[in-house]
Design an enzyme around this catalytic site. Sequence first.
Site, PDB file in Angstrom:
ATOM      1  CD  GLU A   1       3.117   2.729  62.659  1.00  0.00           C
ATOM      2  OE1 GLU A   1       4.031   3.567  62.706  1.00  0.00           O
ATOM      3  OE2 GLU A   1       2.760   2.186  61.606  1.00  0.00           O
TER       4      GLU A   1
ATOM      5  CG  ASP B   1       2.563  -4.819  52.853  1.00  0.00           C
ATOM      6  OD1 ASP B   1       2.874  -5.327  53.960  1.00  0.00           O
ATOM      7  OD2 ASP B   1       2.793  -3.622  52.580  1.00  0.00           O
TER       8      ASP B   1
ATOM      9  CD  GLU C   1      -1.071   0.399  58.016  1.00  0.00           C
ATOM     10  OE1 GLU C   1       0.143   0.292  57.750  1.00  0.00           O
ATOM     11  OE2 GLU C   1      -1.518   1.257  58.790  1.00  0.00           O
TER      12      GLU C   1
ATOM     13  CG  ASN D   1      -3.627   0.689  62.468  1.00  0.00           C
ATOM     14  OD1 ASN D   1      -4.135  -0.382  62.184  1.00  0.00           O
ATOM     15  ND2 ASN D   1      -2.811   1.330  61.636  1.00  0.00           N
TER      16      ASN D   1
ATOM     17  CG  HIS E   1       2.863  -3.642  57.087  1.00  0.00           C
ATOM     18  ND1 HIS E   1       2.509  -3.304  55.796  1.00  0.00           N
ATOM     19  CD2 HIS E   1       2.451  -2.619  57.860  1.00  0.00           C
ATOM     20  CE1 HIS E   1       1.912  -2.124  55.805  1.00  0.00           C
ATOM     21  NE2 HIS E   1       1.855  -1.688  57.050  1.00  0.00           N
TER      22      HIS E   1
HETATM   23  O1  G3I Z   1       4.709  13.267  48.051  1.00  0.00           O
HETATM   24  C1  G3I Z   1       6.130  13.398  48.194  1.00  0.00           C
HETATM   25  C2  G3I Z   1       6.764  13.766  46.895  1.00  0.00           C
HETATM   26  O2  G3I Z   1       6.303  15.041  46.511  1.00  0.00           O
HETATM   27  C3  G3I Z   1       8.283  13.765  47.064  1.00  0.00           C
HETATM   28  O3  G3I Z   1       8.880  14.008  45.843  1.00  0.00           O
HETATM   29  C4  G3I Z   1       8.747  12.418  47.591  1.00  0.00           C
HETATM   30  C5  G3I Z   1      10.247  12.389  47.852  1.00  0.00           C
HETATM   31  O4  G3I Z   1      10.583  11.564  48.925  1.00  0.00           O
HETATM   32  O5  G3I Z   1       8.082  12.141  48.804  1.00  0.00           O
HETATM   33  C6  G3I Z   1       6.655  12.071  48.676  1.00  0.00           C
HETATM   34  O6  G3I Z   1       6.092  11.792  49.934  1.00  0.00           O
HETATM   35  C7  G3I Z   1       6.222  10.464  50.371  1.00  0.00           C
HETATM   36  C8  G3I Z   1       4.833   9.888  50.629  1.00  0.00           C
HETATM   37  O7  G3I Z   1       4.938   8.600  51.166  1.00  0.00           O
HETATM   38  C9  G3I Z   1       3.989   9.816  49.372  1.00  0.00           C
HETATM   39  O8  G3I Z   1       4.551   8.935  48.449  1.00  0.00           O
HETATM   40  C10 G3I Z   1       7.029  10.460  51.647  1.00  0.00           C
HETATM   41  O9  G3I Z   1       8.361  10.850  51.381  1.00  0.00           O
HETATM   42  C11 G3I Z   1       7.017   9.078  52.260  1.00  0.00           C
HETATM   43  O10 G3I Z   1       7.617   9.137  53.539  1.00  0.00           O
HETATM   44  C12 G3I Z   1       5.606   8.579  52.411  1.00  0.00           C
HETATM   45  O11 G3I Z   1       5.661   7.252  52.864  1.00  0.00           O
HETATM   46  C13 G3I Z   1       4.473   6.776  53.479  1.00  0.00           C
HETATM   47  C14 G3I Z   1       4.794   6.260  54.868  1.00  0.00           C
HETATM   48  O12 G3I Z   1       3.628   5.704  55.443  1.00  0.00           O
HETATM   49  C15 G3I Z   1       5.303   7.379  55.763  1.00  0.00           C
HETATM   50  O13 G3I Z   1       5.374   6.979  57.101  1.00  0.00           O
HETATM   51  C16 G3I Z   1       3.934   5.648  52.624  1.00  0.00           C
HETATM   52  O14 G3I Z   1       3.475   6.176  51.379  1.00  0.00           O
HETATM   53  C17 G3I Z   1       2.776   4.945  53.339  1.00  0.00           C
HETATM   54  O15 G3I Z   1       2.443   3.774  52.637  1.00  0.00           O
HETATM   55  C18 G3I Z   1       3.194   4.562  54.730  1.00  0.00           C
HETATM   56  O16 G3I Z   1       2.106   3.981  55.386  1.00  0.00           O
HETATM   57  C19 G3I Z   1       2.365   3.494  56.710  1.00  0.00           C
HETATM   58  C20 G3I Z   1       1.087   3.631  57.513  1.00  0.00           C
HETATM   59  O17 G3I Z   1       0.627   4.952  57.483  1.00  0.00           O
HETATM   60  C21 G3I Z   1       1.304   3.163  58.949  1.00  0.00           C
HETATM   61  N1  G3I Z   1       1.853   1.841  58.995  1.00  0.00           N
HETATM   62  C22 G3I Z   1       3.052   1.613  58.193  1.00  0.00           C
HETATM   63  C23 G3I Z   1       2.799   2.023  56.746  1.00  0.00           C
HETATM   64  C24 G3I Z   1       3.995   1.698  55.886  1.00  0.00           C
HETATM   65  O18 G3I Z   1       5.119   2.464  56.263  1.00  0.00           O
END
Ligand code: G3I
Length: 300
Positions: free
Chosen positions: A129, A237, A235, A169, A206
């Site tokens: 990105e 969806d 990725e 990516n 996406h």
């Molecule tokens: O694990 C913590 C948890 O302990 C806490 O209570 C909670 C509260 O907010 O947060 C949890 O962490 C989160 C994590 O996902 C696991 O669920 C983070 O806040 C959250 O920011 C994180 O989001 C991820 C996101 O990337 C961050 O940029 C998504 O799961 C993940 O699907 C997403 O994936 C990205 C790819 O890497 C790149 N392309 C876009 C894609 C979608 O955003």
Amino acid sequence: AAASTLGAAAAQSGRYFGTAIAAGRLNDSNYTTIAAREFNMVTAENEMKPDATEPQRGQFNFGSGDQIYNWATQRGMKVRGHTLAWHSQQPGWMQSLSGSSLRQAMIDHINGVMAHYKGKLAAWDVVNEAFNEDGSRRQSNLQATGNDWIEVAFRTARAADPSVKLCYNDYNIENATYGKTQGVLNMVKDFKSRGVPIDCVGLQTHFTGGSSLPGNFQTTLQNFASAGVDVALTEVDVTNASTTQYQGLTQACMNVSRCLGITVWGVRDSDSWRSSESPLLFDGSGNKKAAYTSVLNALN
Ligand code: G3I
């Protein structure tokens, strides 16, 4: 004979069908049963990102990344590495660096993580990105270290593990005429002309959050392939799991010989980062949705 799972159907044409896996869900048997049955490629949804793998400078942690790697490979699945250099999900110590110290930290991070997974992965998303919507470079702390940061990341990665495919990516690079798509394509052409090692481009695909399948998606894939790289949908969806969009994106990959495979960004709708859009192939109870059938038929 038509295959009855996504992974087996994709394998008939030498492709794979993958999913993002979250370590925290590996104790959910409904989730793991579907994932093990349907997919033959895995991406760690968060567990191989910089904040997870190097929480303190020089102290690497591969606990949850290895949990996913071991779960997948014990079931005969391959693994894509995601991701080494990104403006997001940097550990706090990295966010506070700049200039030559950040540049060195990026190099050290790539070397440390790639050494751990050396020879084990199908591909790495080396850089994630890094472009704006208009095709210019995103103004991140990494970009501020110098415009050559992306090629330095790729050269470092090639030296660290010569056996793994090195990918760039990004999202919103699915429409061939869009500025961001052209910016990334121009980078690939530039890298190829100057011998910067790059093997593949991951199109996140996406089609959620207001995006949808462009009519020229296959052209986009072919344009990258013609520039000399493999492509993968990394990725996927789709808002409300539109069957026509899922069918179309799958068919586009099938029609381009250098499209290596498709990864959906989660197993069930309830596992999605955009669960309110119900964008995946299985509902929250793990039932196959209509989009599942449209993908399976296209693969078959
Ligand atoms: O694990 C913590 C948890 O302990 C806490 O209570 C909670 C509260 O907010 O947060 C949890 O962490 C989160 C994590 O996902 C696991 O669920 C983070 O806040 C959250 O920011 C994180 O989001 C991820 C996101 O990337 C961050 O940029 C998504 O799961 C993940 O699907 C997403 O994936 C990205 C790819 O890497 C790149 N392309 C876009 C894609 C979608 O955003």
